[in-house]
Write a protein that holds these residues in place. Structure first.
Motif, PDB file in Angstrom:
ATOM      1  N   LYS A 129       0.872  -1.040   0.128  1.00 41.79           N
ATOM      2  CA  LYS A 129       0.274   0.338   0.194  1.00 41.79           C
ATOM      3  C   LYS A 129       0.668   1.083  -0.058  1.00 41.79           C
ATOM      4  O   LYS A 129       1.764   1.086   0.752  1.00 41.79           O
ATOM      5  CB  LYS A 129      -0.879  -0.051   1.270  1.00 41.79           C
ATOM      6  N   ALA A 130       0.361   2.515  -0.515  1.00 41.43           N
ATOM      7  CA  ALA A 130       1.235   3.135  -0.440  1.00 41.43           C
ATOM      8  C   ALA A 130       0.992   4.185   1.125  1.00 41.43           C
ATOM      9  O   ALA A 130       0.064   4.008   1.469  1.00 41.43           O
ATOM     10  CB  ALA A 130       0.314   4.419  -1.915  1.00 41.43           C
ATOM     11  N   GLU A 131       2.236   4.574   1.656  1.00 43.55           N
ATOM     12  CA  GLU A 131       2.236   4.858   3.157  1.00 43.55           C
ATOM     13  C   GLU A 131       2.978   5.702   2.709  1.00 43.55           C
ATOM     14  O   GLU A 131       4.174   5.175   2.763  1.00 43.55           O
ATOM     15  CB  GLU A 131       2.147   3.764   3.929  1.00 43.55           C
ATOM     16  N   SER A 132       3.434   6.933   4.105  1.00 40.82           N
ATOM     17  CA  SER A 132       4.621   7.594   4.588  1.00 40.82           C
ATOM     18  C   SER A 132       5.291   7.057   5.303  1.00 40.82           C
ATOM     19  O   SER A 132       4.098   5.504   6.203  1.00 40.82           O
ATOM     20  CB  SER A 132       3.830   8.851   5.154  1.00 40.82           C
ATOM     21  N   PHE A 133       6.304   6.648   6.430  1.00 39.73           N
ATOM     22  CA  PHE A 133       6.300   5.997   6.758  1.00 39.73           C
ATOM     23  C   PHE A 133       7.758   6.442   7.618  1.00 39.73           C
ATOM     24  O   PHE A 133       8.489   7.278   7.139  1.00 39.73           O
ATOM     25  CB  PHE A 133       7.315   4.587   6.652  1.00 39.73           C
ATOM     26  N   LYS A 134       8.153   6.054   8.767  1.00 40.77           N
ATOM     27  CA  LYS A 134       9.090   6.740   9.790  1.00 40.77           C
ATOM     28  C   LYS A 134       9.917   5.350  10.603  1.00 40.77           C
ATOM     29  O   LYS A 134       8.753   4.990  11.948  1.00 40.77           O
ATOM     30  CB  LYS A 134       8.861   7.755  10.487  1.00 40.77           C
ATOM     31  N   LEU A 135      11.203   5.138  10.970  1.00 41.22           N
ATOM     32  CA  LEU A 135      11.853   4.075  11.688  1.00 41.22           C
ATOM     33  C   LEU A 135      12.976   4.228  12.092  1.00 41.22           C
ATOM     34  O   LEU A 135      14.152   5.258  11.653  1.00 41.22           O
ATOM     35  CB  LEU A 135      12.038   2.797  10.556  1.00 41.22           C
ATOM     36  N   GLU A 136      12.722   4.846  13.454  1.00 44.74           N
ATOM     37  CA  GLU A 136      14.128   5.074  14.408  1.00 44.74           C
ATOM     38  C   GLU A 136      14.581   4.537  14.824  1.00 44.74           C
ATOM     39  O   GLU A 136      14.759   3.003  15.701  1.00 44.74           O
ATOM     40  CB  GLU A 136      13.734   6.557  15.078  1.00 44.74           C
ATOM     41  N   ILE A 137      16.324   3.842  14.652  1.00 44.82           N
ATOM     42  CA  ILE A 137      16.734   3.413  14.953  1.00 44.82           C
ATOM     43  C   ILE A 137      17.994   3.693  16.154  1.00 44.82           C
ATOM     44  O   ILE A 137      18.508   4.574  15.933  1.00 44.82           O
ATOM     45  CB  ILE A 137      17.636   2.220  14.102  1.00 44.82           C
ATOM     46  N   GLU A 138      18.284   2.579  17.550  1.00 43.75           N
ATOM     47  CA  GLU A 138      18.766   3.249  18.305  1.00 43.75           C
ATOM     48  C   GLU A 138      19.733   2.514  18.472  1.00 43.75           C
ATOM     49  O   GLU A 138      21.415   3.166  17.921  1.00 43.75           O
ATOM     50  CB  GLU A 138      19.048   3.042  19.529  1.00 43.75           C
ATOM     51  N   ARG A 139      19.929   1.521  18.296  1.00 37.78           N
ATOM     52  CA  ARG A 139      20.954   0.095  17.952  1.00 37.78           C
ATOM     53  C   ARG A 139      20.037  -1.143  17.864  1.00 37.78           C
ATOM     54  O   ARG A 139      19.576  -1.114  18.351  1.00 37.78           O
ATOM     55  CB  ARG A 139      22.090   0.207  18.900  1.00 37.78           C
ATOM     56  N   ILE A 140      21.142  -1.969  16.967  1.00 38.10           N
ATOM     57  CA  ILE A 140      21.122  -3.274  16.352  1.00 38.10           C
ATOM     58  C   ILE A 140      22.554  -3.766  17.422  1.00 38.10           C
ATOM     59  O   ILE A 140      23.344  -4.018  16.929  1.00 38.10           O
ATOM     60  CB  ILE A 140      21.098  -3.584  15.170  1.00 38.10           C
ATOM     61  N   GLU A 141      22.005  -5.485  18.323  1.00 41.41           N
ATOM     62  CA  GLU A 141      22.422  -6.035  18.733  1.00 41.41           C
ATOM     63  C   GLU A 141      22.532  -7.480  18.558  1.00 41.41           C
ATOM     64  O   GLU A 141      21.267  -8.160  17.951  1.00 41.41           O
ATOM     65  CB  GLU A 141      23.268  -5.708  19.979  1.00 41.41           C
ATOM     66  N   LEU A 142      23.283  -8.514  18.595  1.00 42.35           N
ATOM     67  CA  LEU A 142      23.475  -9.819  18.444  1.00 42.35           C
ATOM     68  C   LEU A 142      23.602 -10.321  19.838  1.00 42.35           C
ATOM     69  O   LEU A 142      24.438  -9.913  20.732  1.00 42.35           O
ATOM     70  CB  LEU A 142      24.882 -10.191  17.943  1.00 42.35           C
ATOM     71  N   LYS A 143      22.670 -11.024  20.154  1.00 42.43           N
ATOM     72  CA  LYS A 143      22.729 -11.396  21.514  1.00 42.43           C
ATOM     73  C   LYS A 143      22.843 -13.640  21.571  1.00 42.43           C
ATOM     74  O   LYS A 143      21.829 -13.952  20.600  1.00 42.43           O
ATOM     75  CB  LYS A 143      21.621 -10.898  22.488  1.00 42.43           C
TER      76      LYS A 143
END
Length: 160
Positions: free
Chosen positions: A146-160
């Motif tokens: 679908k047509a849409e605006s989006f926003k994703l904020e990222i602080e950090r990406i980790e592996l555990k």
């Protein structure tokens, strides 16, 4: 292991946008740093000209990940569904994918390696899920048909 920890001084030059314009679409995504130092993937997905996705990918030297079992995303979405993607090699055409849903709050999304399934151009492949041995690229993609605006904020990406 931290794959990326965003700060106001982060070098984001290895984060690249890939939109459906590569196949004639009209979506437009952007990636940058907020004033608070978070990664911000934002834009608009368009369905014009058979389009429908925007992606930001981060490529890096091979990371051996045998000792880990999941990815932890410290993120704030806009209530939309996104995909997290891994490539074991930059030469692979396929990615390992898992959809995740966002609220409008900061949250930690945990994605077990075993849930990342192989896809190519939106089609699931008849292969085993992510083997969890190495990675050379991660990505976030939005493409909800679908047509849409989006926003994703990222602080950090980790592996555990």
């Amino acid at each position: 292991m931290t794959l990326f920890n965003f700060k106001t001084t982060s070098d984001i030059s290895n984060w690249k946008i890939v939109d459906d314009v590569v196949m004639g679409g009209r979506s437009n995504g952007s990636f940058g740093l907020t004033n608070a130092g978070y990664g911000s993937f934002h834009g608009h997905v368009s369905l014009e000209n058979n389009g429908g996705f925007s992606m930001v990918k981060y490529t890096f030297d091979t990371k051996h990940v045998e000792g880990f079992s999941k990815v932890c995303l410290h993120i704030k979405g806009d209530g939309k569904t996104f995909q997290f993607r891994i490539k074991t090699s930059n030469h692979d055409e396929h990615s390992y994918v898992c959809q995740f849903y966002t609220s409008n709050d900061w949250e930690i999304i945990e994605i077990p390696f075993t849930t990342l399934y192989p896809t190519f151009r939106g089609r699931q492949l008849h292969m085993e899920n992510y083997p969890g041995k190495q990675m050379e690229q991660i990505a976030f993609l939005i493409g909800n048909k679908k047509a849409e605006s989006f926003k994703l904020e990222i602080e950090r990406i980790e592996l555990k």
